[in-house]
Design an enzyme around this catalytic site. Sequence first.
Site: not given
Length: 385
Positions: A94, A97, A268
Amino acid sequence: MPNNNTLTAPVLTDITDDNFVQAYQQFIKQGDFISLTRQFEQGFKQTGKDNTLNFSVNGAKVSLLDSGVLLIEPQSSATSEKPSKSIVISSGIHGNETAPIEIVQQLISDIIAKKIPVKHATLFIMGNPVAMNISKRFQTENLNRLFCGKHQEIAPCFEKYRAEKLETYVSDFFNAGADKGTSATTNRSNNSNNEVTNYHYDLHTAIRDSKYEKFAIYPYQGDKPWDKEQLTFMAACGVNTILFGHGPSGTFSYFSSAKFSAHAFTVELGKVRPFGENNMANFQAMTDNLSALICGNEITLKSFNNEDFNLFKVLGDITKVSDNFKLFIGDEISNFTDYPVDTLLSTDTGAEYRTTQPGESIVFPNAKVGNGQRAVLMVVPTTLL
């Protein structure tokens, strides 16, 4: 930075182009892989590790396979021990990010500056350069839903092309490691001297805040047990909240896990922030341990203890069925927020979702997804035996 929002087929740069030659030489000198990747977001014509785009540094061969795809492998004369690991470290699947992209940049620049000796072959990836240049998760399609061949199901766009290419690079990489060992699906627990163990850490940041700042999704393992040593490695990297995958998916980490038996995680590392606004000290444990993995340094891990972790299993999804979908979770609510039993979380045409179990918590709530897509992942706490 170059960009064309209407692009459906990539416009590749010729590696003999003067601008490319100059940028590539600059990368060799300074190690700024982000700049090189963003400048040639579509890729270039000549790819593959046996091309002219390689150089040696500190006993390792550095090969530029594509924009955002860099292979670094020890040369046989530089190490007395046979490499036993094939490592993929990916970021930027992404494009907005940025912290993971900057982590990968740090590792690459340290290798080129001869601060990190490379003992194990490592494939570095900055996944979606087009999205990086427009500061968005993706241009047309969510790249992290297109692996395991799912890119074949969508209309032409950059992400479709990129998913196919990334699958090829990772497959070639792990298969090359298998050629040096015994099998691409080698026994992951009892590695002998002639086996190569595969790893893939796909680094991300989340759209919203999380109750637990850093967490990882451990891809579905089928009938294989969850690897507790890998969980303690995640904890050593500062990630002690783990969500266990509940089924096959189109994520990058699941691709490597399912196809090549790689130890793999979607990691994450906090919340999305623009380039230059990340506190990189917050990711030092992750950077240091990935560095140690690459150069073969010993990593001291604790014995697994459930009390050291926040472990979650998937209860199910809330799926957006129609345009009448309403989600009663505010933008300020953090991932892993739990709700009392019988709390109404959503309504849709002919349906509603209420919590049914103590500790039932939300992950990745997003009412803006398309019809038929997951709007919320519902999880509950769990433990491992």
